[in-house]
Motif scaffolding. Structure first.
Motif, mmCIF file in Angstrom:
data_model
loop_
_atom_site.group_PDB
_atom_site.id
_atom_site.type_symbol
_atom_site.label_atom_id
_atom_site.label_comp_id
_atom_site.label_asym_id
_atom_site.label_seq_id
_atom_site.Cartn_x
_atom_site.Cartn_y
_atom_site.Cartn_z
ATOM 1 N N GLU A 189 0.646 0.607 -10.835
ATOM 2 C CA GLU A 189 2.042 0.527 -11.280
ATOM 3 C C GLU A 189 2.649 -0.804 -10.882
ATOM 4 N N ALA A 190 3.509 -1.351 -11.736
ATOM 5 C CA ALA A 190 4.240 -2.575 -11.390
ATOM 6 C C ALA A 190 5.615 -2.521 -12.038
ATOM 7 N N VAL A 191 6.568 -3.228 -11.435
ATOM 8 C CA VAL A 191 7.928 -3.300 -11.990
ATOM 9 C C VAL A 191 8.245 -4.762 -12.282
ATOM 10 N N GLN A 251 14.811 1.979 -3.776
ATOM 11 C CA GLN A 251 15.352 1.773 -2.429
ATOM 12 C C GLN A 251 14.694 2.712 -1.420
ATOM 13 N N PHE A 252 14.412 3.948 -1.866
ATOM 14 C CA PHE A 252 13.837 4.976 -0.995
ATOM 15 C C PHE A 252 12.472 4.554 -0.465
ATOM 16 N N ALA A 253 11.662 3.950 -1.339
ATOM 17 C CA ALA A 253 10.319 3.522 -0.916
ATOM 18 C C ALA A 253 10.384 2.274 -0.037
ATOM 19 N N GLN A 254 11.405 1.434 -0.250
ATOM 20 C CA GLN A 254 11.501 0.177 0.518
ATOM 21 C C GLN A 254 12.147 0.372 1.881
ATOM 22 N N PRO A 292 7.367 4.775 -6.112
ATOM 23 C CA PRO A 292 6.094 4.063 -5.877
ATOM 24 C C PRO A 292 5.350 4.606 -4.659
ATOM 25 N N PRO A 293 4.041 4.334 -4.552
ATOM 26 C CA PRO A 293 3.289 4.803 -3.369
ATOM 27 C C PRO A 293 3.711 4.028 -2.127
ATOM 28 N N LEU A 294 3.555 4.652 -0.963
ATOM 29 C CA LEU A 294 3.957 3.985 0.293
ATOM 30 C C LEU A 294 2.946 2.928 0.715
ATOM 31 N N SER A 295 1.653 3.220 0.505
ATOM 32 C CA SER A 295 0.632 2.266 0.950
ATOM 33 C C SER A 295 0.231 1.378 -0.220
ATOM 34 N N ASN A 296 -0.023 0.109 0.060
ATOM 35 C CA ASN A 296 -0.461 -0.777 -1.020
ATOM 36 C C ASN A 296 -1.988 -0.758 -1.137
ATOM 37 N N SER A 297 -2.496 -1.475 -2.132
ATOM 38 C CA SER A 297 -3.934 -1.441 -2.411
ATOM 39 C C SER A 297 -4.757 -2.008 -1.254
ATOM 40 N N LYS A 298 -4.185 -3.003 -0.534
ATOM 41 C CA LYS A 298 -4.921 -3.641 0.572
ATOM 42 C C LYS A 298 -5.196 -2.626 1.687
ATOM 43 N N GLU A 299 -4.166 -1.820 2.022
ATOM 44 C CA GLU A 299 -4.326 -0.810 3.083
ATOM 45 C C GLU A 299 -5.376 0.229 2.686
#
Length: 609
Positions: A106-108, A368-371, A400-407
């Motif tokens: 997903e991307a915004v 805002q909730f995810a950030q 959006p998911p909490l963890s990014n792809s790197k994690e």
């Protein structure tokens, strides 16, 4: 974690029933006078109306600009995308691929925004042209676009200028949909199961609980209307952002096939009698978010306060849904919302409530909730009339998911570790275990070891097949929940709380461990010899307090405590979150030191002939 969270438990321990949160007609907390509340509300209202035209919420991002663009993450700013050259187009498509990878599919994109966050805006013609280019880019990388919102900006120009916010989502390939887990909390009879039934079945409730019948697992649940076990329900969204649920799809397999994003709801019990099941669901299933359901007509009653405290203690981001708004007048709903806002702003919570009343609010709330963990969106919905359910779906679609792809990549590099939460025997399949893959990758046919047993042993086994959200899956990645078929492996050797790990891991198992704890609530002093039920991830067992380093503990105090399991050794990790309870006594903490048993003994495979 602020030890003042203990205030949320203290009252729940001392009071019972609807008294636990103060009556809905009272002044609420801290003896705040009605006059003072009205004065503050008036001030907040005038502030909000000055800053935002469309919403009554406090402004988090001023309409003049956004935060500067981040190098990492899945949000991209573009001033305009008009007739790019072939070389530029290829570069833009590669950039989109990177942003999608960062957001796990997903991307915004913010169109009409400079890299420093300035909202410049575009004319109608330029905006349409830019969106057309964006659509071509998405098509090239195998994704779809959805325009979330367009808004006009004040810029020194005679022509009206707009900015657009666009969600880009990959079309699912090889079953790798984005999966978010949402734990559903709230007091008994607040409408949790009914709300999930309406969201996942696509049909409104009849006011007498018809929507929840498909969610119940036991006869006594149907008879009493009360959830006593943990059940899972799924809500899908396709790459265009449209809802995929049982109203159009007959089976879970069909939902999985057409969904790019999946919300898995973990329906937990509201009754105090089943609190241990609710805590197990929160600690074991590793939810990304928690949804606290509060009934508009009863307000904040029963276990509501306790569930809010549990989610905060375990650092699970929480949002609130006020249900049953069709049963009461607008004044009653507003009073319940005000009550919630007052609780959330308390020093123990330190949250910023954000009441969602429009689609624009829902988009802002999700981002805002995810950030920011302090933002708490509040929805007011009805499962009978369907009021504001669309706003809740917009929120889930964008969340959006909490963890990014790197994690996730880092977790996948580690050795395999699967936590066993459920055990079944399925006809013609054999023994099946359900749980979450904490780290590594698990494939069909893989050899693992499971344990620890009462003697601290681990048994060899082979994973025969894997199912994710009731559909077959060949590869399981870190962070995903699934069921694994173990063929003829003897079920009696398994129990909840075990782990299935890579044979080369050499896991640490222990009878005794030390933890740094905060005592959230206890009527007397907490001392050596006290017995509590300890929850660490999927481990749930009674333990004795062997030693309290320092003085005896009272409510709100911290200390390092040594615990000893009373039934069998467990597999633990340093740094794991810990929650313990016994009657009204509750505490949280972190495992700081393990006293491992001698090195684990791999045992022979135990299968039926």
């Amino acid at each position: 974690m602020d030890s003042r969270v203990s205030e949320l438990f203290a009252t729940a321990g001392q009071k019972s029933g609807s008294q636990a949160f103060g009556s809905s007609s009272g002044n609420g907390f801290g003896g705040v006078s009605k006059k003072c509340c009205a004065k503050n509300a008036k001030k907040a209202k005038s502030r909000a109306s000055r800053n935002f035209k469309t919403s009554n919420n406090p402004p988090y991002i001023t309409p003049a600009n956004l935060p500067p663009e981040a190098e990492e993450g899945n949000i991209e700013y573009k001033l305009k995308l008009i007739n790019p050259t072939q070389y530029r187009f290829e570069h833009l498509a590669t950039q989109m691929k990177w942003r999608l990878q960062e957001g796990r599919g997903e991307a915004v994109y913010q169109i009409g925004v400079e890299d420093n966050g300035m909202l410049v805006g575009l004319s109608e013609e330029d905006l349409r042209s830019s969106l057309k280019t964006l659509s071509r880019m998405a098509e090239k990388v195998g994704a779809d676009i959805t325009v979330l919102r367009e808004r006009e900006v004040d810029y020194d120009s005679d022509v009206p200028r707009k900015v657009a916010e666009v969600l880009i989502r990959k079309v699912p390939d090889d079953q790798q949909f984005l999966d978010l887990r949402v734990a559903v909390l709230g007091n008994v009879d607040s409408g949790k199961s009914t709300l999930l039934g309406v969201l996942t079945q696509g049909e409104l409730d009849n006011g007498r609980g018809r929507a929840r019948l498909n969610l119940f697992r036991h006869l006594h649940e149907i008879q009493t209307g009360r959830t006593s076990s943990i059940s899972f329900e799924i809500l899908g969204f396709n790459s265009k952002g449209e809802v995929v649920n049982y109203s159009e799809s007959r089976t879970a397999e069909e939902i999985c096939e057409s969904a790019s994003k999946m919300i898995t709801f973990i329906d937990l019990a509201g009754h105090h009698k089943y609190l241990k099941t609710t805590i197990f669901g929160l600690t074991s299933y590793c939810p990304d978010f928690a949804m606290l359901v509060v009934s508009a007509n009863t307000g904040i009653a029963g276990t509501t306060r306790e569930h809010l405290g549990l989610a905060m203690a375990l650092k699970v981001p929480i949002f609130i849904v006020v249900s049953k708004v069709d049963l009461c007048k607008r004044d009653t709903v507003e009073r319940t919302v005000r009550q919630l806002e007052r609780i959330l702003k308390q020093p123990g919570c330190n949250k910023v409530p954000l009441v969602v009343s429009s689609t624009d609010d829902a988009v802002t709330a999700a981002q805002q909730f995810a950030q920011s963990p302090s933002i708490t969106p509040i929805f007011t919905v009805s499962s009978v009339s369907g009021e504001s359910l669309e706003l809740l779906k917009v929120f889930f679609n964008i969340l959006p998911p909490l963890s990014n792809s790197k994690e996730q990549e880092e977790l996948m590099q580690q050795l395999t570790e699967f936590q066993v939460d459920e055990i079944y025997t399925v006809p013609d399949v054999g023994t099946v275990v359900g749980g979450t893959l904490y780290s590594g990758i698990c494939r069909e046919g893989e050899d693992l070891v499971v344990g620890p047993t009462d003697l601290g042993q681990f048994y060899k086994l082979t994973v025969c097949s894997i199912q994710r959200n009731r559909s077959a899956c060949r590869v399981l990645r870190a962070g995903q929940a699934a069921t694994l078929a173990l063929g003829t492996f003897d079920r009696s050797l398994l129990r909840k709380g075990m782990v299935m790990v890579s044979p080369e891991m050499n896991p640490t198992i222990c009878w005794m461990f030390e933890a740094e704890i905060v005592l959230l609530f206890h009527a007397k002093t907490f001392h050596k010899g006290f017995q509590v039920t300890v929850h660490v991830g999927n481990v749930r067992q009674t333990a004795t307090v062997e030693a309290v380093h320092g003085k005896e503990l009272r409510t709100g105090e911290k200390a390092v405590v040594c615990f000893k399991f009373i039934k069998h050794p467990e597999y633990l990790k340093v740094g794991a979150k810990l929650l313990f309870r016994e009657g009204a006594t509750k505490g949280i903490g972190q495992v700081t030191k393990l006293q491992p048993v001698t090195q684990y003994l791999p045992s022979q495979s135990h299968c039926h002939a």
